[in-house]
Design a protein around this motif. Structure first.
Motif, PDB file in Angstrom:
ATOM      1  N   GLU A 137      67.757  -3.557 -45.035  1.00  0.00           N
ATOM      2  CA  GLU A 137      68.029  -4.666 -45.946  1.00  0.00           C
ATOM      3  C   GLU A 137      69.228  -5.485 -45.445  1.00  0.00           C
ATOM      4  O   GLU A 137      70.257  -4.925 -45.101  1.00  0.00           O
ATOM      5  CB  GLU A 137      68.449  -4.013 -47.256  1.00  0.00           C
ATOM      6  N   GLU A 138      69.062  -6.780 -45.428  1.00  0.00           N
ATOM      7  CA  GLU A 138      70.141  -7.668 -44.979  1.00  0.00           C
ATOM      8  C   GLU A 138      71.432  -7.354 -45.739  1.00  0.00           C
ATOM      9  O   GLU A 138      71.451  -7.254 -46.953  1.00  0.00           O
ATOM     10  CB  GLU A 138      69.704  -9.110 -45.235  1.00  0.00           C
ATOM     11  N   GLY A 139      72.509  -7.191 -44.998  1.00  0.00           N
ATOM     12  CA  GLY A 139      73.813  -7.058 -45.649  1.00  0.00           C
ATOM     13  C   GLY A 139      74.157  -5.660 -46.131  1.00  0.00           C
ATOM     14  O   GLY A 139      75.177  -5.470 -46.769  1.00  0.00           O
ATOM     15  N   SER A 140      73.313  -4.666 -45.848  1.00  0.00           N
ATOM     16  CA  SER A 140      73.629  -3.348 -46.397  1.00  0.00           C
ATOM     17  C   SER A 140      74.641  -2.610 -45.521  1.00  0.00           C
ATOM     18  O   SER A 140      74.663  -2.773 -44.311  1.00  0.00           O
ATOM     19  CB  SER A 140      72.358  -2.515 -46.514  1.00  0.00           C
ATOM     20  N   ILE A 141      75.492  -1.844 -46.183  1.00  0.00           N
ATOM     21  CA  ILE A 141      76.399  -0.947 -45.460  1.00  0.00           C
ATOM     22  C   ILE A 141      76.228   0.413 -46.114  1.00  0.00           C
ATOM     23  O   ILE A 141      76.297   0.525 -47.338  1.00  0.00           O
ATOM     24  CB  ILE A 141      77.877  -1.374 -45.598  1.00  0.00           C
ATOM     25  N   SER A 181      81.216  -7.226 -45.163  1.00  0.00           N
ATOM     26  CA  SER A 181      82.483  -6.533 -45.388  1.00  0.00           C
ATOM     27  C   SER A 181      82.265  -5.327 -46.284  1.00  0.00           C
ATOM     28  O   SER A 181      81.466  -5.386 -47.217  1.00  0.00           O
ATOM     29  CB  SER A 181      83.474  -7.463 -46.088  1.00  0.00           C
ATOM     30  N   ARG A 182      83.022  -4.267 -46.016  1.00  0.00           N
ATOM     31  CA  ARG A 182      82.993  -3.131 -46.943  1.00  0.00           C
ATOM     32  C   ARG A 182      83.773  -3.504 -48.189  1.00  0.00           C
ATOM     33  O   ARG A 182      84.694  -4.319 -48.143  1.00  0.00           O
ATOM     34  CB  ARG A 182      83.671  -1.915 -46.306  1.00  0.00           C
ATOM     35  N   TYR A 212      87.236 -11.110 -43.084  1.00  0.00           N
ATOM     36  CA  TYR A 212      86.972 -10.067 -44.078  1.00  0.00           C
ATOM     37  C   TYR A 212      86.886 -10.692 -45.476  1.00  0.00           C
ATOM     38  O   TYR A 212      87.716 -11.521 -45.842  1.00  0.00           O
ATOM     39  CB  TYR A 212      88.085  -9.003 -44.076  1.00  0.00           C
ATOM     40  N   GLY A 213      85.894 -10.269 -46.219  1.00  0.00           N
ATOM     41  CA  GLY A 213      85.820 -10.640 -47.634  1.00  0.00           C
ATOM     42  C   GLY A 213      85.186 -11.983 -47.909  1.00  0.00           C
ATOM     43  O   GLY A 213      85.053 -12.361 -49.072  1.00  0.00           O
ATOM     44  N   LYS A 214      84.795 -12.718 -46.855  1.00  0.00           N
ATOM     45  CA  LYS A 214      84.166 -14.023 -47.109  1.00  0.00           C
ATOM     46  C   LYS A 214      82.925 -13.811 -47.961  1.00  0.00           C
ATOM     47  O   LYS A 214      82.076 -12.995 -47.627  1.00  0.00           O
ATOM     48  CB  LYS A 214      83.775 -14.696 -45.792  1.00  0.00           C
ATOM     49  N   GLY A 215      82.850 -14.518 -49.069  1.00  0.00           N
ATOM     50  CA  GLY A 215      81.675 -14.407 -49.929  1.00  0.00           C
ATOM     51  C   GLY A 215      81.676 -13.160 -50.804  1.00  0.00           C
ATOM     52  O   GLY A 215      80.699 -12.894 -51.494  1.00  0.00           O
ATOM     53  N   SER A 216      82.760 -12.386 -50.812  1.00  0.00           N
ATOM     54  CA  SER A 216      82.748 -11.167 -51.643  1.00  0.00           C
ATOM     55  C   SER A 216      83.071 -11.527 -53.097  1.00  0.00           C
ATOM     56  O   SER A 216      83.679 -12.554 -53.369  1.00  0.00           O
ATOM     57  CB  SER A 216      83.765 -10.153 -51.118  1.00  0.00           C
ATOM     58  N   VAL A 220      88.977 -10.815 -52.438  1.00  0.00           N
ATOM     59  CA  VAL A 220      90.085 -10.335 -51.604  1.00  0.00           C
ATOM     60  C   VAL A 220      89.814 -10.709 -50.152  1.00  0.00           C
ATOM     61  O   VAL A 220      88.766 -10.391 -49.607  1.00  0.00           O
ATOM     62  CB  VAL A 220      90.232  -8.802 -51.717  1.00  0.00           C
ATOM     63  N   ASP A 221      90.773 -11.398 -49.537  1.00  0.00           N
ATOM     64  CA  ASP A 221      90.621 -11.723 -48.112  1.00  0.00           C
ATOM     65  C   ASP A 221      91.376 -10.695 -47.274  1.00  0.00           C
ATOM     66  O   ASP A 221      91.912  -9.714 -47.810  1.00  0.00           O
ATOM     67  CB  ASP A 221      91.097 -13.156 -47.842  1.00  0.00           C
ATOM     68  N   PHE A 222      91.447 -10.922 -45.963  1.00  0.00           N
ATOM     69  CA  PHE A 222      92.042  -9.890 -45.119  1.00  0.00           C
ATOM     70  C   PHE A 222      93.539  -9.725 -45.386  1.00  0.00           C
ATOM     71  O   PHE A 222      94.058  -8.604 -45.394  1.00  0.00           O
ATOM     72  CB  PHE A 222      91.772 -10.189 -43.636  1.00  0.00           C
TER      73      PHE A 222
END
Ligand code: 5AD
Ligand code: SF4
Length: 446
Positions: A137-141, A181-182, A212-216, A220-222
């Motif tokens: 699945e796209e985007g899965s971690i 991002s996690r 990091y965090g773009k679109g989260s 929270v950014d880096f």
């Protein structure tokens, strides 16, 4: 010790720190299956190659090593051989390996480590090579894979996976997939656990940590993440890599300046000095912007160490273009630089560009570049003579008992006399003999 003989594994890893960290996760899965590590291929019941494809040289090494395994397999029928990592993410490479090296039992992708137990259980049933490299699945971690880290002082922590930048020479976005991002909570939980189990330093890993965090959802950014990691108890030092110059925000510079545990070091690849080449590389910054950025960083954090990656011989690179690369090195005075000959990668835009630079020209430029980077590294190190620096002790030197090895906050290796009881401690070391690749000194406290 029981009677039962434990199954043994060996993992051979090529490539970047992300791959090294993936191998730790593989080791974690294997130890939960009752396997233990061995140093010897002959003793192993399971051999895993974790591969890299960022340059051709890395791939050729893997093929050479695979060829060697054929004999081993003939001698030991129940040996399981698996190949994973970035090379196998390319479908045609996975098929090529299965065809050319039919003794390989399992080929799995970078996001399939959690399925390893199933692959091993089935390896002998199918008769053929198991291939599982499909993107989930796209985007899965997948969270919760236990990393089998070596006991120690330092740990790697992945904060994001993949890359969206599509630098025109680079294969990484095609093999590691889209940037994702996690979640902040997962990262902090992992680092808190590391702090509780005695680790003193974490390095936050990602192909491009600055995005990091773009679109989260939590926003929270880096820079925000660094400020949170800085609070984790037990952890004394925080590092991160790699940074892309185009996304390095002022907030990040301020976070490095303000957070006491965040070390004064940025790995900031510039790749090439000529604006024309930077444009063709799709790097999205100019030489002037890069130089301006490094000046801004040094103004806010004067003692910072900057290191970099540089490619020579990108298609169309003229002598004039190359001189811009040398000029950037002269102006920024990097503490160290990883220098690479451009290597053509299948399916990348640069592969199809015109004017590929002849090998002898590439080599000649690399030689000149190395002379310059090595001279500057040595000069920067010499300036540390008689200075006292904070060192995190990593352990006893592998070659000299009685000698300890550690790193400065700026990530330079330091050797000095001392007792193993100092491992994991921060000590002050006066530098007595700075050399090109490492510094020698003596402890002034501790
Ligand atoms: N050829 C040479 N070097 C490359 N890198 C990435 N792709 C290539 C290539 N095709 C280098 C870049 C990058 C580092 C990890 O590897 O400098 O920053
Ligand atoms: Fe490759 Fe560029 Fe992404 Fe780095 S930022 S992994 S060089 S595409």
């Amino acid at each position: 010790m029981g009677e039962k003989t434990e199954k043994k594994y060996i993992i051979k890893t090529w490539g970047c720190q992300m791959n090294v960290h993936d191998s730790e996760k593989i080791a974690g899965v294997l130890s939960s299956l009752g396997y233990s590590a061995t140093e010897s291929e002959k003793q192993a019941d399971l051999i895993i190659f974790n591969t890299c494809c960022v340059r051709e040289h890395a791939e050729l090494k893997v093929y050479g090593n695979l060829g060697r395994l054929k004999k081993l397999k003939e001698q030991k029928d129940d040996l399981i051989i698996a190949v994973c990592g970035c090379m196998t993410q390319q479908e045609e490479v996975a098929r090529h390996i299965a065809k050319r090296y039919p003794f390989v039992d399992i080929i799995f992708g970078t996001d399939k480590i959690h399925k390893l137990a199933g692959f091993i259980a089935n390896a002998k049933l199918t008769g053929g090579t198991i291939i599982d490299i499909e993107e989930d699945e796209e985007g899965s971690i997948i969270e919760g894979i236990p990393a089998g880290r070596e006991e120690g002082v330092k740990a790697w922590v992945a904060v994001m996976h993949g890359c969206n930048n599509y630098c025109s020479y680079c294969i990484v976005p095609y093999v590691r997939g889209r940037e994702r991002s996690r979640k902040k909570e997962h990262i902090l939980e992992e680092i808190e656990r590391l702090g509780q189990s005695g680790y003193k330093e974490v390095t936050l890993l990602g192909q491009n940590v600055n995005s990091y965090g773009k679109g989260s959802e939590d926003g929270v950014d880096f820079a925000g993440l660094l400020r949170e990691v800085n609070k984790v108890e037990g952890i004394e030092r925080v590092r991160f890599m790699t940074s892309h110059p185009k996304d390095l925000s002022d907030e990040l510079i301020y976070a490095i300046r303000d957070c006491d545990k965040v070390c004064e070091h940025i790995h900031l690849p510039f790749q090439a000095g000529s604006n024309d080449i930077l444009h063709k590389m799709n790097r999205k910054y100019t030489k002037e912007q890069y130089l301006g950025l490094t000046e801004k960083i040094r103004t806010e954090v004067p003692d910072i160490s900057l290191t970099t990656d540089i490619i020579v011989g990108f298609p169309g690179e003229s002598e004039e273009d190359f001189r811009h690369t040398l000029e950037v090195v002269e102006r920024v005075r990097f503490d160290s630089a990883f220098t690479f000959l451009y290597s053509k990668r299948r399916g990348t835009p640069a592969e199809r560009m015109e004017d590929h630079v002849p090998d002898p020209v590439k080599h000649e430029r690399l030689k000149r570049l190395l002379e310059l980077t090595e001279r500057i590294t040595a000069e920067n190190n010499s300036a540390l003579k008689d200075k006292t620096v904070e060192v995190l002790v990593e352990g006893v030197s592998k070659t000299h008992s009685g000698r300890l090895t550690g790193r400065t906050r700026t990530n330079k290796i330091v050797h000095f006399e001392g007792n193993d009881s100092l491992t994991g401690k921060l000590v002050n070391v006066r530098i007595t003999d700075p050399q090109s690749w490492s510094l020698f000194g003596e402890v002034t406290n501790g």
